[in-house]
Design an enzyme around this catalytic site. Structure first.
Site, PDB file in Angstrom:
ATOM      1  N   ASP A 155       4.914  -5.015   3.492  1.00 43.06           N
ATOM      2  CA  ASP A 155       5.385  -4.352   2.278  1.00 43.06           C
ATOM      3  C   ASP A 155       6.847  -4.726   1.991  1.00 43.06           C
ATOM      4  OD1 ASP A 155       5.293  -2.752   0.078  1.00 43.06           O
ATOM      5  OD2 ASP A 155       5.380  -0.852   1.134  1.00 43.06           O
ATOM      6  N   ASN A 178       7.870  -7.087  -0.592  1.00 39.93           N
ATOM      7  CA  ASN A 178       8.126  -8.398  -1.216  1.00 39.93           C
ATOM      8  C   ASN A 178       8.820  -8.254  -2.569  1.00 39.93           C
ATOM      9  OD1 ASN A 178       6.728  -9.412   0.912  1.00 39.93           O
ATOM     10  ND2 ASN A 178       4.894  -9.978  -0.236  1.00 39.93           N
ATOM     11  N   ASN A 218      -4.499  -3.158  -5.528  1.00 41.75           N
ATOM     12  CA  ASN A 218      -3.597  -4.193  -6.053  1.00 41.75           C
ATOM     13  C   ASN A 218      -4.146  -4.886  -7.302  1.00 41.75           C
ATOM     14  OD1 ASN A 218      -2.346  -5.282  -2.786  1.00 41.75           O
ATOM     15  ND2 ASN A 218      -1.454  -3.852  -4.257  1.00 41.75           N
TER      16      ASN A 218
END
Ligand code: FPP
Length: 250
Positions: free
Chosen positions: A21, A23, A69
């Site tokens: 996590d 980015n 996502n």
């Protein structure tokens, strides 16, 4: 002393799972688009895979793309899929050289065709490698996997292949897409968030959780070793008391 030298080979986790996590925030902090963060996240994937193989961790699961996502802006989803295709294709050689088997869990048929083709090819090519399993969670969510298992078990009951009394933890586990691997002893989440985010809900029942504020693109081998040392210093009681564990050891 480097963290690598502090790791006890006898107490290595057989399976590490990672929620990669941060980015987007990493890219934003540099004034760049989110995809720049994902591209740099690939470097961390390489680092961590190498590190696990080098020290002898047998299974590594990476949460690369969750069911949720898909709700991100279309441009980011497309760019992530393109990155996945490119990375899988360019890294297959390295996986072969390092004797690493590529596996995937998730609703793979929902991936773009180019991604699925590349993935299937890489999984076939690396199928007989046996130093380490690299498991990519793609279009994965634990609730999706659990519902799938429930449906499969219900179907078996309906067709009288099994009876309701045959349903137990072992049977349920055998229906999950993770059934081939031991459950992770260690879960790592980067970027300072403290959530499971629909990842391996059943499999993480007794895992040790390690959270770090490091953003994923900055996560290095040394960070991984530090997490393993932290894990090795914990007492895993599985519901027992500390005294019982000491007795069991003797
Ligand atoms: C989370 O950061 C990261 C992702 C959703 C994607 C992870 C993908 C990679 C590291 C690249 C490809 C991976 C492989 C295995 C080839 P975020 O975007 O949620 O960051 P934020 O929370 O800062 O917004």
């Amino acid at each position: 002393m480097p963290y690598k030298d502090k790791i006890s080979k006898e107490k290595l986790p057989a399976h590490i799972a990672i929620i990669m996590d941060g980015n987007g925030r990493w890219a934003k902090s540099k004034g760049k688009f989110r995809i720049f963060g994902h591209k740099n996240g690939v470097k961390a994937v390489r680092e961590v895979s190498e590190a696990c193989a080098e020290i002898g961790v047998k299974n590594l699961t990476l949460y690369a793309f969750s069911t949720e996502n898909w709700n991100r802006p279309q441009a980011e989803v497309n760019a992530l899929m393109e990155l996945l295709v490119k990375t899988i294709s360019s890294e297959t050689k390295t996986l072969m050289k390092n004797n690493i088997r590529l596996n995937a869990i998730g609703d793979l048929k929902s991936l773009p065709k180019s991604c699925l083709t590349e993935l299937n090819e890489a999984m076939e090519k690396t199928a007989s490698n046996n130093r380490m399993n690299l498991i990519l969670a793609l279009s994965y969510s634990a609730k999706w996997d659990i519902i799938k298992s429930v449906k499969s078990i219900a179907q078996k009951v309906k067709s009288e292949k099994i009876s309701i009394n045959d349903i137990n933890e072992e049977l349920f586990t055998s229906e999950l897409s993770t059934h081939k691997w031991p459950h992770p002893e260690l879960l790592i989440r980067t970027s300072g968030e403290h959530r499971i985010s629909n990842f391996l809900l059943w499999e993480l029942a007794y895992s040790e959780f390690y959270f770090t504020s490091t953003l994923w693109p900055d996560f290095t081998k040394e960070d991984l070793y530090k997490a393993i040392v932290d894990y090795q210093n914990r007492e895993r009681r599985f519901g027992k008391t500390s005294e019982q564990l000491t007795k069991d050891e003797n």
